[in-house]
Design a protein around this motif. Structure first.
Motif, PDB file in Angstrom:
ATOM      1  N   LEU A   7      62.379  39.534  85.387  1.00 56.47           N
ATOM      2  CA  LEU A   7      62.901  38.019  84.877  1.00 56.47           C
ATOM      3  C   LEU A   7      63.982  37.286  85.832  1.00 56.47           C
ATOM      4  O   LEU A   7      64.125  37.909  86.770  1.00 56.47           O
ATOM      5  N   LYS A   8      64.092  36.057  85.664  1.00 56.16           N
ATOM      6  CA  LYS A   8      64.992  35.245  86.593  1.00 56.16           C
ATOM      7  C   LYS A   8      66.207  35.158  85.656  1.00 56.16           C
ATOM      8  O   LYS A   8      66.022  34.899  84.393  1.00 56.16           O
ATOM      9  N   TYR A   9      67.317  34.497  86.031  1.00 57.10           N
ATOM     10  CA  TYR A   9      68.517  34.590  85.298  1.00 57.10           C
ATOM     11  C   TYR A   9      69.535  33.416  85.983  1.00 57.10           C
ATOM     12  O   TYR A   9      69.159  33.041  87.054  1.00 57.10           O
ATOM     13  N   THR A  10      70.176  32.845  84.979  1.00 59.88           N
ATOM     14  CA  THR A  10      71.100  31.793  85.299  1.00 59.88           C
ATOM     15  C   THR A  10      72.400  32.248  85.262  1.00 59.88           C
ATOM     16  O   THR A  10      72.832  33.302  84.571  1.00 59.88           O
ATOM     17  N   LYS A  11      73.441  31.585  85.806  1.00 61.97           N
ATOM     18  CA  LYS A  11      74.809  31.739  85.957  1.00 61.97           C
ATOM     19  C   LYS A  11      75.435  31.990  84.498  1.00 61.97           C
ATOM     20  O   LYS A  11      76.362  32.325  84.014  1.00 61.97           O
ATOM     21  N   ASP A  12      74.771  30.918  83.639  1.00 63.26           N
ATOM     22  CA  ASP A  12      75.245  30.754  82.262  1.00 63.26           C
ATOM     23  C   ASP A  12      74.612  31.866  81.093  1.00 63.26           C
ATOM     24  O   ASP A  12      74.583  31.912  80.042  1.00 63.26           O
ATOM     25  N   HIS A  13      73.893  32.841  81.771  1.00 72.16           N
ATOM     26  CA  HIS A  13      73.464  33.966  80.949  1.00 72.16           C
ATOM     27  C   HIS A  13      72.289  33.879  80.110  1.00 72.16           C
ATOM     28  O   HIS A  13      72.025  34.582  79.086  1.00 72.16           O
TER      29      HIS A  13
END
Length: 124
Positions: A7-13
């Motif tokens: 998966l890829k992720y964001t800093k906002d979870h």
């Protein structure tokens, strides 16, 4: 803590799982743990085209309500209807049955700006 490599992720979870021109979006295991018992999920953006980092819905836990942000630009195709009856699927299976929306990807290049599993672990 569970941080799947695919998966890829964001800093906002938020996480995103790409499948062709579409992708599934949800909140991470870390996020659901911080929120606690999830009691309600609201997504009123089905059919809307949203930009990266625009709010696509809210997630309500016993003690708080949080906005959810689009990891990349795209059209919200579908809301996971299972969450209407069982929002706690996000607690028990955040990367599987607890996905929140399915989107049509507007710009694949935005995926390169997201965090890898390793980068997300470092953020935590």
């Amino acid at each position: 803590m569970n941080v799947p490599e695919n998966l890829k992720y964001t800093k906002d979870h938020e996480w995103i799982r790409v499948e062709g021109e579409e992708a599934f979006v949800g909140v991470t295991d870390f996020a659901q743990g911080e929120l606690g018992d999830i009691v309600f999920v609201e997504v009123e953006t089905e059919g809307d085209e949203l930009d990266k980092e625009e709010i696509f819905g809210t997630i309500e836990a016993v003690k708080t309500v949080s906005d959810m942000f689009m990891p990349i630009a795209g059209e919200v195709l579908e809301f996971n209807e299972k969450l209407e009856e069982a929002p706690d699927l996000i607690n028990s299976d955040p990367y599987g049955e607890g996905w929140i929306v399915k989107i049509k990807i507007a710009d694949n290049s935005e995926l390169e700006e997201l965090l890898t599993a390793e980068q997300y672990k470092e953020l935590l």
